[in-house]
Motif scaffolding. Structure first.
Motif: not given
Lengths: 168, 104
Positions: B58-84
């Motif tokens: 009766g819910n689709f919380t996993g979709v919201i989790f996936a949305f948050f995961l994508i945002v965190v992944a974007a932040a991670e890429v920005a930081l990691a490329l700065g470090i590289v």
């Protein structure tokens, strides 16, 4: 086998092949292009799983922002101009470890009993309105926290990438 | 739609390919791309469970989790490329096995 299912298998094979290209190909720019293809394939799988919202987010964030960032970093580090070994000397160990992990994951995926609706093709798409409603009511605190996290991370990235003589 | 086992197997293969890239590549940017592939596989898994269990639970919380995961992944890429980029400026290399200052 329904038409959606056929499309899913075709897209899945294409996605997996491009992901393999990222890990196996010898040219770093070609690897980046394969990376774009695999991200597009993942977006298509989202579409097949009826989550249009995530497909749009995937194309906007990955296809837009992340790919541009990675291409910029490739150019800035000029890894393209200096031909050199792209694989470490522990490569056989890495391949063996990933194959072991693959066996375990597939065993778990196939051997478990999953909850599944009786008629899979009757699954309704998640409406955009419902997603927005849930994000801005139930998940509003995580949403704000993730906004703060994103701005801090971008500030940190700018700070890291600034040359030292310009910092003072 | 395909049976959920097939979706999970595809995600498992995608994740294993990402692991292989992380363990065999030595260029930091290629390793980062492989990490992104692993993250995509995990996100796809969350979405698959959310969609196939939507009626049952009766819910689709996993979709919201996936949305948050994508945002965190974007932040991670920005930081990691700065470090590289910073590492490349200081050590003139983007290969992770040549950055061994902290290695004993």
């Amino acid at each position: 086998m329904s038409a959606t299912e056929v499309v899913f298998y075709v897209v899945a094979v294409l996605t997996l092949l491009s992901a393999l290209g990222v890990t196996l190909v010898g040219n770093i720019v070609h690897a980046a292009l394969f990376f774009i293809a695999s991200l597009g394939g993942v977006a298509a799988i989202y579409l097949i799983l009826t989550v249009e919202f995530l497909a749009l987010v995937q194309i906007l964030i990955y296809g837009g922002a992340v790919v541009i960032l990675i291409l910029f970093a490739l150019m800035l580090t000029r890894a393209r101009e200096r031909p050199q070994a792209l694989f470490g000397n522990t490569r056989p160990l890495g391949v063996m470890a990933s194959l072991g992990l693959l066996t375990a994951l597939i065993g778990a995926a196939v051997g478990s009993k999953w909850v599944e609706p009786a008629d899979r093709d009757s699954i309704e798409p998640v409406p955009f309105e419902a997603i927005g409603d849930v994000i801005f009511t139930v998940w509003i605190v995580p949403f704000i926290v993730i906004g703060i996290l994103l701005s801090i991370a971008l500030d940190g990235a700018i700070l890291l990438a600034t040359p030292e003589d310009e910092e003072s | 739609m395909p049976p959920i086992e097939n979706v999970l197997v595809v995600n498992a293969i995608l994740f294993a390919i990402g692991v292989m890239g992380v363990l065999t590549r030595r260029n930091a940017i290629l390793i980062l791309m492989s990490v992104e592939i692993m993250l995509s596989a995990v996100t796809l898994n969350l979405v698959a469970f959310a969609i196939y269990g939507k009626v049952e639970f009766g819910n689709f919380t996993g979709v919201i989790f996936a949305f948050f995961l994508i945002v965190v992944a974007a932040a991670e890429v920005a930081l990691a490329l700065g470090i590289v980029v910073r590492t490349f400026r200081n050590r003139a290399t983007a290969n992770v096995d040549e950055v061994n200052l902290l290695k004993w």
